[in-house]
Design a protein around this motif. Structure first.
Motif, PDB file in Angstrom:
ATOM      1  N   UNK A  22       0.828  -1.200   0.000  1.00  0.00           N
ATOM      2  CA  UNK A  22       0.000   0.000   0.000  1.00  0.00           C
ATOM      3  C   UNK A  22       0.866   1.256   0.000  1.00  0.00           C
ATOM      4  N   UNK A  23       1.949   1.229   0.772  1.00  0.00           N
ATOM      5  CA  UNK A  23       2.848   2.384   0.814  1.00  0.00           C
ATOM      6  C   UNK A  23       3.520   2.600  -0.541  1.00  0.00           C
ATOM      7  N   UNK A  24       3.930   1.519  -1.195  1.00  0.00           N
ATOM      8  CA  UNK A  24       4.554   1.642  -2.523  1.00  0.00           C
ATOM      9  C   UNK A  24       3.563   2.181  -3.549  1.00  0.00           C
ATOM     10  N   UNK A  25       2.334   1.660  -3.506  1.00  0.00           N
ATOM     11  CA  UNK A  25       1.314   2.154  -4.428  1.00  0.00           C
ATOM     12  C   UNK A  25       1.046   3.638  -4.209  1.00  0.00           C
ATOM     13  N   UNK A  26       0.928   4.039  -2.958  1.00  0.00           N
ATOM     14  CA  UNK A  26       0.654   5.439  -2.651  1.00  0.00           C
ATOM     15  C   UNK A  26       1.810   6.323  -3.098  1.00  0.00           C
ATOM     16  N   UNK A  27       3.043   5.849  -2.912  1.00  0.00           N
ATOM     17  CA  UNK A  27       4.211   6.617  -3.361  1.00  0.00           C
ATOM     18  C   UNK A  27       4.188   6.777  -4.881  1.00  0.00           C
ATOM     19  N   UNK A  28       3.792   5.723  -5.590  1.00  0.00           N
ATOM     20  CA  UNK A  28       3.695   5.805  -7.045  1.00  0.00           C
ATOM     21  C   UNK A  28       2.627   6.784  -7.488  1.00  0.00           C
ATOM     22  N   UNK A  29       1.503   6.785  -6.782  1.00  0.00           N
ATOM     23  CA  UNK A  29       0.422   7.724  -7.097  1.00  0.00           C
ATOM     24  C   UNK A  29       0.916   9.151  -6.898  1.00  0.00           C
ATOM     25  N   UNK A  30       1.590   9.398  -5.782  1.00  0.00           N
ATOM     26  CA  UNK A  30       2.109  10.748  -5.523  1.00  0.00           C
ATOM     27  C   UNK A  30       3.144  11.153  -6.568  1.00  0.00           C
ATOM     28  N   UNK A  31       4.020  10.213  -6.944  1.00  0.00           N
ATOM     29  CA  UNK A  31       5.061  10.503  -7.938  1.00  0.00           C
ATOM     30  C   UNK A  31       4.442  10.855  -9.286  1.00  0.00           C
ATOM     31  N   UNK A  32       3.442  10.078  -9.708  1.00  0.00           N
ATOM     32  CA  UNK A  32       2.787  10.372 -10.988  1.00  0.00           C
ATOM     33  C   UNK A  32       2.039  11.697 -10.937  1.00  0.00           C
ATOM     34  N   UNK A  33       1.407  11.988  -9.816  1.00  0.00           N
ATOM     35  CA  UNK A  33       0.690  13.260  -9.683  1.00  0.00           C
ATOM     36  C   UNK A  33       1.660  14.428  -9.750  1.00  0.00           C
ATOM     37  N   UNK A  34       2.814  14.295  -9.111  1.00  0.00           N
ATOM     38  CA  UNK A  34       3.819  15.362  -9.152  1.00  0.00           C
ATOM     39  C   UNK A  34       4.348  15.536 -10.569  1.00  0.00           C
ATOM     40  N   UNK A  35       4.581  14.434 -11.263  1.00  0.00           N
ATOM     41  CA  UNK A  35       5.073  14.517 -12.645  1.00  0.00           C
ATOM     42  C   UNK A  35       4.028  15.160 -13.539  1.00  0.00           C
ATOM     43  N   UNK A  36       2.765  14.820 -13.310  1.00  0.00           N
ATOM     44  CA  UNK A  36       1.685  15.401 -14.114  1.00  0.00           C
ATOM     45  C   UNK A  36       1.582  16.904 -13.868  1.00  0.00           C
ATOM     46  N   UNK A  37       1.674  17.317 -12.601  1.00  0.00           N
ATOM     47  CA  UNK A  37       1.635  18.749 -12.293  1.00  0.00           C
ATOM     48  C   UNK A  37       2.821  19.466 -12.934  1.00  0.00           C
ATOM     49  N   UNK A  38       3.989  18.822 -12.893  1.00  0.00           N
ATOM     50  CA  UNK A  38       5.182  19.420 -13.481  1.00  0.00           C
ATOM     51  C   UNK A  38       5.031  19.574 -14.991  1.00  0.00           C
ATOM     52  N   UNK A  39       4.495  18.541 -15.655  1.00  0.00           N
ATOM     53  CA  UNK A  39       4.338  18.617 -17.108  1.00  0.00           C
ATOM     54  C   UNK A  39       3.261  19.628 -17.490  1.00  0.00           C
ATOM     55  N   UNK A  40       2.225  19.762 -16.654  1.00  0.00           N
ATOM     56  CA  UNK A  40       1.193  20.754 -16.936  1.00  0.00           C
ATOM     57  C   UNK A  40       1.751  22.165 -16.802  1.00  0.00           C
ATOM     58  N   UNK A  41       2.600  22.375 -15.799  1.00  0.00           N
ATOM     59  CA  UNK A  41       3.207  23.692 -15.621  1.00  0.00           C
ATOM     60  C   UNK A  41       4.112  24.026 -16.794  1.00  0.00           C
ATOM     61  N   UNK A  42       4.917  23.057 -17.238  1.00  0.00           N
ATOM     62  CA  UNK A  42       5.824  23.328 -18.354  1.00  0.00           C
ATOM     63  C   UNK A  42       5.046  23.504 -19.651  1.00  0.00           C
TER      64      UNK A  42
END
Length: 68
Positions: A22-42
């Motif tokens: 569960x912790x690994x899945x949640x970390x992956x969700x957070x990582x993808x969300x951060x990457x998505x926010x970063x790509x949206x900003x760029x």
């Protein structure tokens, strides 16, 4: 080891493995969300690129976007 102790140990092992998954899945969700926010900003910061019109192959009709 008694049967009860073995069941308890197995239960604790499975709970720990589940918590780790569960912790690994949640970390992956957070990582993808951060990457998505970063790509949206760029993407918002860069100017929109002009799309090139689609050129049909020789002897073919231009695409209409509808169902053939």
């Amino acid at each position: 080891m008694t049967d009860v102790a073995a069941v308890e140990l197995t239960s604790r092992t499975l709970e720990a493995a589940g918590a780790e998954m569960a912790a690994r899945l949640q970390a992956g969700v957070r990582e993808r969300a951060a990457a998505r926010r970063s790509s949206l900003k760029s993407a918002a910061a860069s100017p929109p690129s002009a799309q090139q019109p689609v050129q049909p192959a020789p002897g073919r009709t231009p695409p209409t976007g509808g169902v053939a």
